[in-house]
Design a protein around this motif. Structure first.
Motif, mmCIF file in Angstrom:
data_model
loop_
_atom_site.group_PDB
_atom_site.id
_atom_site.type_symbol
_atom_site.label_atom_id
_atom_site.label_comp_id
_atom_site.label_asym_id
_atom_site.label_seq_id
_atom_site.Cartn_x
_atom_site.Cartn_y
_atom_site.Cartn_z
ATOM 1 N N HIS A 123 0.837 -1.206 0.000
ATOM 2 C CA HIS A 123 0.000 0.000 0.000
ATOM 3 C C HIS A 123 0.874 1.259 0.000
ATOM 4 C CE1 HIS A 123 -3.896 1.967 0.826
ATOM 5 N NE2 HIS A 123 -3.182 2.825 1.525
ATOM 6 N N TYR A 126 2.746 1.720 -3.440
ATOM 7 C CA TYR A 126 1.896 2.302 -4.489
ATOM 8 C C TYR A 126 1.847 3.818 -4.331
ATOM 9 C CZ TYR A 126 -0.304 -2.373 -5.139
ATOM 10 O OH TYR A 126 -0.569 -3.694 -5.378
ATOM 11 N N PRO A 133 -3.800 1.555 -5.370
ATOM 12 C CA PRO A 133 -3.846 0.088 -5.414
ATOM 13 C C PRO A 133 -5.081 -0.390 -6.193
ATOM 14 C CG PRO A 133 -3.632 0.939 -3.151
ATOM 15 C CD PRO A 133 -3.997 2.085 -4.003
ATOM 16 N N LEU A 136 -7.959 -2.318 -4.509
ATOM 17 C CA LEU A 136 -8.648 -1.747 -3.350
ATOM 18 C C LEU A 136 -10.048 -1.258 -3.722
ATOM 19 C CD1 LEU A 136 -8.167 -1.154 -0.341
ATOM 20 C CD2 LEU A 136 -7.398 1.136 -1.013
ATOM 21 N N SER A 144 -5.021 -4.147 -0.714
ATOM 22 C CA SER A 144 -4.246 -3.509 -1.773
ATOM 23 C C SER A 144 -3.448 -4.464 -2.639
ATOM 24 C CB SER A 144 -3.305 -2.459 -1.160
ATOM 25 O OG SER A 144 -4.069 -1.450 -0.521
#
Length: 328
Positions: A123, A126, A133, A136, A144
């Motif tokens: 997470h 990213y 993500p 998500l 994620s």
């Protein structure tokens, strides 16, 4: 790439009891590997299968990060079309970022680490790259990345279960960056794994690469599955049929569908300029699957292990450019 000519595992078709054993010992099969093969192909007891842990709350994404159209509602739409002139370069950027995140998260794998801790690393990586993500809240997915352990074929939800020495785990990474989704995955050992699992990982990656090498503009898309299935069959592995590769770009999942087994009906023609994933899922036993009650996690019906590798590719005049490859 290189491939081995001598499988360690028994072939898909086993010899008769009084025939020579497949291992080359010269002994009758019934006096050599038959008992071991029967035990190895038996379903895994429920007590030895992966159990779900506790799933932590969804991690927030800073407001300055551009989002795909489903980020709030969970319902994917047509995507946002960017400048066509920069589409390939934007796709290369997103895919390189995905490969970098996969590299960072895999380096954190060790016994005792939870898959939720891996999710936290992914997470942040990213976001560090200015991306969202992709998984998500995609159709409500709560995390994620996907973390698929041992018999989990795909879509495993990161949770509180600590990884154990000898586990294998697939990390499936997708980032939304500059209006494009970059997607890749690989299956990794946790600590020291047995030689049977080592071979599963090696052959699954070889299958992915052979599928990619088969890509040429003008050919039917089923050449990919033909190459993958032929290699997997040499080792007696099953190729999952219920899930496939997919087109990708401004939208997470697009046409074409990319089967990883040979389907004579899959006659869509590969065209220069296409983006899609090649992501075979191989099993040590049955290709039949079961779904957990979380509506996401997919496991082998017999509890035997599964592995997956994935690249996003760009079809060029000469074949396929692997967009999620990192040098070294």
């Amino acid at each position: 790439m290189s491939t081995s000519n001598t499988p360690v595992l028994p072939p898909a078709k086993l010899p008769g009891p009084n025939e020579p054993c497949w291992c080359g010992s010269g002994t009758k099969y019934k006096k050599c590997h038959r008992g071991e093969d029967s035990q190895a192909r038996a379903p895994v007891p429920a007590s030895r299968r992966v159990k779900p842990g506790v799933v932590s709350p969804r991690r927030p994404v800073p407001p300055h990060i551009p989002r795909p159209d489903y980020a709030e509602t969970g319902r994917p739409g047509p995507g946002v079309q960017g400048d066509p002139a920069t589409r390939v370069e934007r796709m290369r950027k997103a895919c390189r970022a995905a490969a970098e995140v996969l590299q960072v998260t895999s380096a954190a794998l060790q016994p005792g680490v939870t898959t939720d801790a891996i999710d936290a690393i992914a997470h942040e990586e990213y976001i560090r790259r200015g991306g969202y993500p992709s998984t998500l809240n995609y159709h409500g997915f709560p995390k994620s990345l996907c973390t698929s352990v041992n018999e989990v074929i795909l879509h495993g939800i990161p949770d509180s279960r600590p990884l154990e020495d000898g586990d294998i785990v697939n990390l499936d990474i997708t980032i939304y960056l500059d209006g494009m989704h970059g997607d890749c995955s690989a299956t990794f050992p946790v600590g020291k794994i047995d030689s049977v699992s080592e071979q599963l990982l090696r052959v699954t990656r070889e299958c992915m690469m052979l599928g990619i090498e088969a890509i040429r503009p003008g050919l039917p898309i089923n050449v990919i599955g033909r190459a993958i299935e032929a290699h997997a069959s040499r080792y007696g592995y099953g190729v999952v049929r219920s899930y496939c590769g997919h087109g990708i770009g401004e939208v997470f999942h697009l046409e074409p569908q990319v089967c990883h087994y040979f389907d004579p009906r899959a006659t869509d023609i590969i065209e220069e300029g296409m983006f899609f994933t090649v992501e075979p899922m191989l099993t040590m036993g049955s290709i039949q699957h079961q779904d957990w009650d979380d509506d996401w996690t997919v496991v082998t019906a017999d509890g035997r292990r599964s592995a997956q590798f994935e690249h996003t590719i760009h079809v060029t005049r000469d074949g396929a450019e692997i967009l999620t490859h990192l040098e070294g």
